[in-house]
Every structure is written in C-alpha cells, then in structure tokens.
Design a protein around this motif. Structure first.
Motif, PDB file in Angstrom:
ATOM      1  N   ILE A 189      -0.294   0.553  -3.194  1.00 24.62           N
ATOM      2  CA  ILE A 189       0.659   1.677  -3.916  1.00 24.62           C
ATOM      3  C   ILE A 189       1.688   1.170  -4.311  1.00 24.62           C
ATOM      4  CG2 ILE A 189      -0.607   3.263  -2.163  1.00 24.62           C
ATOM      5  CD1 ILE A 189       1.857   2.758  -0.578  1.00 24.62           C
ATOM      6  N   ASN A 190       2.166   1.456  -5.554  1.00 24.48           N
ATOM      7  CA  ASN A 190       3.429   1.242  -5.790  1.00 24.48           C
ATOM      8  C   ASN A 190       5.010   2.043  -5.870  1.00 24.48           C
ATOM      9  OD1 ASN A 190       2.839  -0.853  -7.936  1.00 24.48           O
ATOM     10  ND2 ASN A 190       1.224   0.341  -9.395  1.00 24.48           N
ATOM     11  N   SER A 191       4.581   1.847  -4.585  1.00 21.91           N
ATOM     12  CA  SER A 191       5.985   2.628  -3.654  1.00 21.91           C
ATOM     13  C   SER A 191       6.955   1.701  -3.329  1.00 21.91           C
ATOM     14  CB  SER A 191       5.783   3.888  -3.221  1.00 21.91           C
ATOM     15  OG  SER A 191       6.968   4.325  -1.910  1.00 21.91           O
ATOM     16  N   PRO A 192       8.249   1.000  -3.550  1.00 20.80           N
ATOM     17  CA  PRO A 192       8.321  -0.139  -3.214  1.00 20.80           C
ATOM     18  C   PRO A 192       8.998   0.317  -1.294  1.00 20.80           C
ATOM     19  CG  PRO A 192       9.196   0.088  -4.875  1.00 20.80           C
ATOM     20  CD  PRO A 192       8.703   1.581  -4.692  1.00 20.80           C
ATOM     21  N   VAL A 193       9.455   1.659  -1.177  1.00 20.94           N
ATOM     22  CA  VAL A 193       9.676   2.226  -0.033  1.00 20.94           C
ATOM     23  C   VAL A 193       8.523   1.888   1.300  1.00 20.94           C
ATOM     24  CG1 VAL A 193      10.687   4.673   1.584  1.00 20.94           C
ATOM     25  CG2 VAL A 193      11.451   3.365  -0.936  1.00 20.94           C
ATOM     26  N   LEU A 194       7.467   3.016   0.917  1.00 23.46           N
ATOM     27  CA  LEU A 194       6.160   3.241   1.352  1.00 23.46           C
ATOM     28  C   LEU A 194       5.571   1.047   1.897  1.00 23.46           C
ATOM     29  CD1 LEU A 194       4.621   5.997  -0.016  1.00 23.46           C
ATOM     30  CD2 LEU A 194       5.596   5.881   1.797  1.00 23.46           C
ATOM     31  N   LEU A 195       5.751   0.794   0.452  1.00 25.75           N
ATOM     32  CA  LEU A 195       4.699  -0.461   0.927  1.00 25.75           C
ATOM     33  C   LEU A 195       6.298  -1.905   2.308  1.00 25.75           C
ATOM     34  CD1 LEU A 195       4.450  -2.527  -2.838  1.00 25.75           C
ATOM     35  CD2 LEU A 195       2.999  -1.795  -0.562  1.00 25.75           C
ATOM     36  N   LYS A 196       7.521  -1.301   2.200  1.00 26.50           N
ATOM     37  CA  LYS A 196       8.148  -2.024   2.958  1.00 26.50           C
ATOM     38  C   LYS A 196       7.849  -0.980   4.552  1.00 26.50           C
ATOM     39  CE  LYS A 196      13.263  -2.743   4.358  1.00 26.50           C
ATOM     40  NZ  LYS A 196      14.092  -2.671   3.815  1.00 26.50           N
ATOM     41  N   ARG A 197       7.982   0.068   4.779  1.00 25.52           N
ATOM     42  CA  ARG A 197       7.332   0.790   6.425  1.00 25.52           C
ATOM     43  C   ARG A 197       5.845  -0.112   6.364  1.00 25.52           C
ATOM     44  NH1 ARG A 197       8.692   6.991   4.738  1.00 25.52           N
ATOM     45  NH2 ARG A 197      11.522   6.706   4.341  1.00 25.52           N
ATOM     46  N   MET A 198       4.671   0.070   5.374  1.00 23.90           N
ATOM     47  CA  MET A 198       4.022  -0.462   5.666  1.00 23.90           C
ATOM     48  C   MET A 198       3.512  -2.022   5.875  1.00 23.90           C
ATOM     49  SD  MET A 198       1.031   1.436   3.428  1.00 23.90           S
ATOM     50  CE  MET A 198       0.992   4.022   3.214  1.00 23.90           C
ATOM     51  N   GLY A 199       4.657  -3.021   6.441  1.00 17.85           N
ATOM     52  CA  GLY A 199       4.696  -4.148   6.828  1.00 17.85           C
ATOM     53  C   GLY A 199       4.047  -4.466   8.060  1.00 17.85           C
ATOM     54  N   VAL A 200       3.858  -3.459   8.869  1.00 20.73           N
ATOM     55  CA  VAL A 200       3.654  -3.872   9.886  1.00 20.73           C
ATOM     56  C   VAL A 200       2.106  -3.556  10.143  1.00 20.73           C
ATOM     57  CG1 VAL A 200       2.980  -1.138  10.894  1.00 20.73           C
ATOM     58  CG2 VAL A 200       3.327  -2.759  11.971  1.00 20.73           C
ATOM     59  N   MET A 201       1.042  -3.420   8.912  1.00 16.50           N
ATOM     60  CA  MET A 201       0.066  -3.736   8.829  1.00 16.50           C
ATOM     61  C   MET A 201      -0.448  -5.007   8.472  1.00 16.50           C
ATOM     62  SD  MET A 201      -0.939  -0.426   6.375  1.00 16.50           S
ATOM     63  CE  MET A 201      -2.648  -1.062   6.319  1.00 16.50           C
ATOM     64  N   GLU A 202       0.014  -5.510   7.663  1.00 14.12           N
ATOM     65  CA  GLU A 202       0.403  -7.357   7.686  1.00 14.12           C
ATOM     66  C   GLU A 202      -0.014  -8.457   9.227  1.00 14.12           C
ATOM     67  OE1 GLU A 202       0.608  -8.763   4.242  1.00 14.12           O
ATOM     68  OE2 GLU A 202       0.300  -7.160   3.991  1.00 14.12           O
ATOM     69  N   ARG A 203       0.332  -8.227  10.307  1.00 11.30           N
ATOM     70  CA  ARG A 203      -0.195  -8.521  11.580  1.00 11.30           C
ATOM     71  C   ARG A 203      -1.051  -7.936  12.302  1.00 11.30           C
ATOM     72  NH1 ARG A 203       4.757  -7.069  13.812  1.00 11.30           N
ATOM     73  NH2 ARG A 203       3.765  -5.266  14.291  1.00 11.30           N
ATOM     74  N   LEU A 204      -0.920  -6.508  12.035  1.00  8.38           N
ATOM     75  CA  LEU A 204      -2.531  -5.989  12.610  1.00  8.38           C
ATOM     76  C   LEU A 204      -4.172  -6.146  11.758  1.00  8.38           C
ATOM     77  CD1 LEU A 204      -1.013  -2.374  13.392  1.00  8.38           C
ATOM     78  CD2 LEU A 204      -1.760  -4.206  14.972  1.00  8.38           C
ATOM     79  N   GLY A 205      -3.942  -6.324  10.582  1.00 10.80           N
ATOM     80  CA  GLY A 205      -4.565  -6.597   9.317  1.00 10.80           C
ATOM     81  C   GLY A 205      -5.287  -7.745   9.832  1.00 10.80           C
ATOM     82  N   GLY A 206      -4.723  -9.274  10.164  1.00 18.75           N
ATOM     83  CA  GLY A 206      -4.364 -10.043  10.368  1.00 18.75           C
ATOM     84  C   GLY A 206      -5.008 -10.380  11.859  1.00 18.75           C
ATOM     85  N   ARG A 207      -4.785  -9.347  12.676  1.00 16.45           N
ATOM     86  CA  ARG A 207      -5.796  -9.715  13.297  1.00 16.45           C
ATOM     87  C   ARG A 207      -6.844  -8.963  14.270  1.00 16.45           C
ATOM     88  NH1 ARG A 207      -2.396  -7.995  19.712  1.00 16.45           N
ATOM     89  NH2 ARG A 207      -4.673  -8.702  21.311  1.00 16.45           N
ATOM     90  N   TRP A 208      -7.100  -7.652  13.240  1.00 11.21           N
ATOM     91  CA  TRP A 208      -8.469  -7.106  13.954  1.00 11.21           C
ATOM     92  C   TRP A 208      -8.866  -6.811  12.535  1.00 11.21           C
ATOM     93  CZ3 TRP A 208      -9.043  -5.565  17.925  1.00 11.21           C
ATOM     94  CH2 TRP A 208      -8.200  -5.638  19.275  1.00 11.21           C
ATOM     95  N   TRP A 209      -8.304  -6.528  11.243  1.00 10.90           N
ATOM     96  CA  TRP A 209      -9.373  -7.324   9.668  1.00 10.90           C
ATOM     97  C   TRP A 209      -9.143  -8.124   9.440  1.00 10.90           C
ATOM     98  CZ3 TRP A 209      -6.430  -2.821  11.485  1.00 10.90           C
ATOM     99  CH2 TRP A 209      -5.557  -2.298  11.322  1.00 10.90           C
ATOM    100  N   PRO A 210      -9.601  -9.449   9.011  1.00  8.34           N
ATOM    101  CA  PRO A 210      -9.112 -10.057   7.962  1.00  8.34           C
ATOM    102  C   PRO A 210     -10.248 -10.226   6.433  1.00  8.34           C
ATOM    103  CG  PRO A 210     -10.055 -11.841  10.076  1.00  8.34           C
ATOM    104  CD  PRO A 210     -10.065  -9.817  10.697  1.00  8.34           C
ATOM    105  N   PRO A 211     -10.947  -9.716   7.015  1.00  9.59           N
ATOM    106  CA  PRO A 211     -11.949 -10.093   5.980  1.00  9.59           C
ATOM    107  C   PRO A 211     -11.987  -8.975   5.032  1.00  9.59           C
ATOM    108  CG  PRO A 211     -13.685 -10.029   7.764  1.00  9.59           C
ATOM    109  CD  PRO A 211     -12.078  -9.719   8.438  1.00  9.59           C
TER     110      PRO A 211
END
Length: 255
Positions: A187-209
């Motif tokens: 998505i191209n929204s800077p606000v939403l991208l910032k809010r979804m930063g927690v997905m980096e930690r969760l994704g690396g742990r639960w669904w890396p592929p």
C-alpha cells in the motif's frame, strides 16, 4: 511469447527507480539497505560490482572493498554517477577479478536471468560472494504481481528463491544465507505503512516465506582438479611357502 527487448527492460528499470522514490518503495528500500549494510560489511574483496541501480541509494556503502562500481544498461542510472555502461548478460570485466557482486532486483528486469548469474560467476574470484535481492512471488506481493503486471515493480519477472537457488547450484555457487524481509502489504499510504510496522516482527517469526523480498548470499565454489594416480600393485617375488613364483611361460615337457 515474444521476449521483451533490452530497450523495454531499460524502461522498466527506470520505472522501478521512480517507484522506489515513492512511499511504499522508500519503505522497502530502507529495509533492504539495512540488511545490505549488515551483510556487505563482512564480505571481503578488492573490487565490488553492483549490477543495476535503485536511484540515489548507495547500496554498497558498507562494503569494505576499496573499489566499487555500478553497472547500468543506460545513462539514466548509476552510469551517470561514475558507473559503467553495460548489460548484465555481457559484462566487460575480466574473469576471476571481482570479490563481491550485488544484484539488487536485477534478475526481474533482464532478458536472460540465468545468463546474468553465469556472468556473475565468471567475473567473481574463487570463493567470491554474490549478494542477491529479489521480489518474492508468494504472499500479498505475489498476488499484486499477478494483477498489476503493467506497472513497476509488478512488471518484473518475480522468481522464487528456490528457483534462484537451483540456478546458483547448477552454476557452482554454494548458498550460505537466505533471509526474508518486509511483511507489510503493498500500500502507498505512509501513515498505514508506519502503523503496520509491527508486522515486520510478527512476519519474521510466523510466516517468513510470505515476505515481500528475499536476500541470498552465495559463494563461488572452485573444485580443484586433482589428478588420479594409477594404483600400481607390486609384483611379489615369492609365492607362499618360499617357492619361486612361476613365470607366465609354461615349460614344455620332454617326450
């Protein structure tokens, strides 16, 4: 199906550079730059070559090689900032001369990705390293790629990490590192991208592929040619019992 011409690929590459300047591209580029900084700082070599530019980002900034060059197929990219004009399938570089080769989304926007890897193998010194960053065809980014193929970066050819690994193995590389990064949706929204930063930690742990991109580090293997010595068996002078060993010529009996 007609293969795209080099000029078409050049236009796609320029569109990719412009996309990386947008909100989504800038967020992804920041994540890639951080991982490349951590990776390239531990790879040695006198010459480092980057095949393809991503705008003003200095992707080789943490590489310890004293001589670094960007190879770009058109004057709109790195060649305008002191790089080298060439196509990645035919590099004007001597064989066994480069310590580190970086491919930042190079395979997705070239005519013959396997030939690019072959050239990378040719120019690398023995035990030299190839660092590759590619878009992942799986997950949300892969689904977007199937729906929006006319726009960068979706116009590129997304290759799975396993397919790239198979090509590397056939050429003589040994993959030493595989990393997945960036799990936020496209998505191209800077606000939403910032809010979804927690997905980096969760994704690396639960669904890396299911990450947006992957990073591979491979080493050029060189198998020495060891001559095979013939195994000679010494002829015994005596047979068991202390008797003289008979010769191959049989004695003719007297009549």
């Amino acid at each position: 199906m007609k293969r795209p011409s080099p000029r078409d690929r050049s236009a796609d590459r320029q569109a990719l550079v412009r996309w990386f300047a947008g909100p989504l591209g800038a967020a992804l580029l920041a994540a890639e730059q951080a991982r490349l900084d951590a990776t390239l700082g531990s790879l040695s070599g006198y010459h480092a070559v980057q095949l393809g530019d991503l705008g003003e980002a200095d992707l080789l900034r943490r590489c310890i090689a004293p001589h670094r060059v960007v190879v770009e197929p058109d004057s709109a990219g790195g060649a305008g900032r002191g790089g080298l004009l060439a196509v990645p399938e035919r590099l004007p570089l001597a064989g066994d001369s480069v310590g580190v080769t970086l491919l930042p989304h190079t395979l997705e926007f070239c005519d013959a990705p396997h030939e690019v890897l072959r050239e990378a193998y040719r120019v690398l010194i023995p035990e030299g390293h190839l660092v590759l960053v590619g878009f992942n065809p799986w997950g949300l980014w892969g689904a977007r790629h199937l729906l929006r193929r006319r726009e960068a970066p979706w116009s590129g050819r997304f290759l799975s990490p396993q397919r790239v690994k198979d090509w590397l193995a056939l050429l003589g590389f040994r993959v030493e590192l595989t990393e997945h990064l960036f799990y936020r949706p496209p998505i191209n929204s800077p606000v939403l991208l910032k809010r979804m930063g927690v997905m980096e930690r969760l994704g690396g742990r639960w669904w890396p592929p299911l990450s947006a991109v992957y990073l591979l580090v491979a080493r050029k293997r060189v198998i020495p040619l060891t001559p095979i010595r013939p195994r000679w068996r010494a002829r015994r002078g005596l047979v068991p019992g202390g008797l003289a060993e008979p010769t191959t010529r049989a004695n003719r009996e007297e009549p």
